[in-house]
Design a protein around this motif. Structure first.
Motif, short mmCIF file in Angstrom:
data_model
loop_
_atom_site.label_atom_id
_atom_site.label_comp_id
_atom_site.label_asym_id
_atom_site.label_seq_id
_atom_site.Cartn_x
_atom_site.Cartn_y
_atom_site.Cartn_z
N VAL A 17 2.39 -8.09 0.52
CA VAL A 17 2.43 -8.91 -0.69
C VAL A 17 2.45 -7.97 -1.89
CG1 VAL A 17 1.22 -10.63 -2.09
CG2 VAL A 17 1.21 -10.82 0.42
N VAL A 18 3.43 -8.12 -2.76
CA VAL A 18 3.52 -7.32 -3.98
C VAL A 18 3.56 -8.28 -5.17
CG1 VAL A 18 4.91 -5.69 -5.32
CG2 VAL A 18 4.72 -5.42 -2.83
N THR A 19 2.72 -8.01 -6.16
CA THR A 19 2.59 -8.92 -7.29
C THR A 19 2.32 -8.14 -8.57
OG1 THR A 19 1.38 -10.90 -8.05
CG2 THR A 19 0.09 -9.19 -6.94
N MET A 20 2.39 -8.82 -9.70
CA MET A 20 1.97 -8.20 -10.95
C MET A 20 0.49 -7.86 -10.84
SD MET A 20 4.76 -8.23 -12.66
CE MET A 20 4.21 -7.70 -14.27
N HIS A 21 0.10 -6.74 -11.42
CA HIS A 21 -1.30 -6.33 -11.34
C HIS A 21 -2.16 -7.27 -12.16
CE1 HIS A 21 -4.84 -3.88 -11.11
NE2 HIS A 21 -4.22 -2.96 -10.41
N PRO A 22 -3.13 -7.96 -11.56
CA PRO A 22 -3.89 -8.97 -12.29
C PRO A 22 -4.88 -8.42 -13.31
CG PRO A 22 -4.73 -8.77 -10.06
CD PRO A 22 -3.49 -7.93 -10.13
N GLY A 38 -3.55 -1.44 3.71
CA GLY A 38 -2.68 -0.71 2.81
C GLY A 38 -2.81 -1.26 1.40
N PHE A 39 -2.77 -0.38 0.39
CA PHE A 39 -3.05 -0.79 -0.98
C PHE A 39 -2.28 0.14 -1.90
CE2 PHE A 39 -5.45 -1.35 -4.86
CZ PHE A 39 -6.00 -2.63 -4.78
N ALA A 40 -1.52 -0.42 -2.83
CA ALA A 40 -0.74 0.40 -3.76
C ALA A 40 -0.87 -0.14 -5.17
CB ALA A 40 0.73 0.41 -3.35
N GLY A 62 0.30 -3.75 -4.71
CA GLY A 62 0.85 -3.98 -3.38
C GLY A 62 -0.25 -4.01 -2.34
N LEU A 63 -0.21 -5.00 -1.45
CA LEU A 63 -1.23 -5.18 -0.42
C LEU A 63 -0.57 -5.33 0.94
CD1 LEU A 63 -3.27 -7.87 -2.36
CD2 LEU A 63 -4.04 -5.53 -1.95
N ARG A 64 -1.09 -4.60 1.93
CA ARG A 64 -0.62 -4.77 3.31
C ARG A 64 -1.73 -5.40 4.14
NH1 ARG A 64 1.18 0.45 5.17
NH2 ARG A 64 -0.96 0.87 5.79
#
Length: 274
Positions: free
Chosen positions: A156-161, A232-234, A266-268
């Motif tokens: 899941v990739v999103t705008m940074h909250p 995973g974390f980006a 980004g989250l895995r």
């Protein structure tokens, strides 16, 4: 607010989001085209593919696929792909592109995933640049769990909250620190409380869209609730852009902060082994 009021509010949000994207689909497709705009080519797609890993010979579903930019990229990398979105208009824009004939396109809302997809039928699930547009993120995570095989992976990739929440973010130039130094920085006045807000996702779009701000802990806990874990974390900065941003994707970040302030998260996820 009563449970009945909550349900009515949720239904209104669901319908508003569906209406928004049926209106905005043509504009977004005109800016993304076959391969995505500069934002997607340089930030979203590389982040997604790095977290996802090798997809050759694997079967995946791209949830909230829009006009299919990521789905076509995954086909090019050797995956068998299904693209799913609740906007029929978006899917109508996706189908004419080259390689789209190799993709199965499905139209349904996330909450109805189990009615349209066989359980545990995909090696991977992706969802990019949509989490902040989903009224109830638990619908996304439940859909991921339903779709994934044991041992599968979801990205899941999103705008940074934290740093890209449009309701409260200001850049201040020449902010004085306690030590007397002059530096550029940011002011964040709102983060933990969830909220719905009207935003412009891409400059020039014909109307505003409904966006849902939620903290990272809120989103992760919704994923944990359904048995997902994170491995995973980006956090991606604007400096990853390898080409000048266009007028349709540009947003101001002081040059001194482009290497420091992340704009994407980004989250895995994987199903918990227990």
């Amino acid at each position: 607010m009563s449970n009945g009021d909550d349900q009515q509010h949720a239904a209104e949000h669901d319908q508003r989001v569906k209406d928004d994207w049926n209106v905005l689909a043509h504009y977004y497709d005109s800016r993304h085209g076959d391969a995505g705009n500069d934002w997607h080519r340089n930030l979203v797609l590389p982040t997604t593919l790095k977290l996802l890993g090798d997809v050759q010979g694997k079967r995946g579903i791209d949830l909230c696929c829009g006009s299919g930019v990521l789905a076509r990229q995954l086909v090019e990398l050797g995956a068998q792909v299904t693209g799913a979105d609740q906007s029929k208009t978006f899917l109508e824009h996706a189908e004419p592109y080259d390689r789209s004939a190799e993709i199965e396109w499905l139209c349904f809302p996330l909450a109805e995933t189990a009615d349209h997809v066989e359980p545990s039928s995909f090696d991977f699930v992706t969802c990019t640049m949509a989490l902040m547009d989903i009224p109830a993120s638990e619908d996304l995570f439940a859909a991921i769990v339903h779709c994934l095989k044991s041992g599968g992976v979801a990205v899941v990739v999103t705008m940074h909250p934290v740093f890209k929440n449009p309701s409260n973010l200001q850049f201040t130039v020449e902010g004085e620190l306690a030590g007397g130094d002059q530096r550029e920085g940011i002011i964040i006045s709102h983060y933990l409380t969830p909220m719905a807000q009207e935003v412009v996702g891409m400059p020039g779009q014909p109307q505003e869209q409904l966006n849902f701000h939620r903290s990272i802990s809120h989103e992760l806990n919704r994923a944990f609730d359904v048995g997902l874990v994170v491995d995973g974390f980006a956090e991606v900065t604007k400096s990853a852009l390898e080409e000048p941003p266009t007028q349709h994707t540009d947003f101001y970040i002081p040059p001194s902060l482009e290497d420091e302030i992340p704009v994407l998260l980004g989250l895995r996820f994987r199903p918990a082994p227990w």
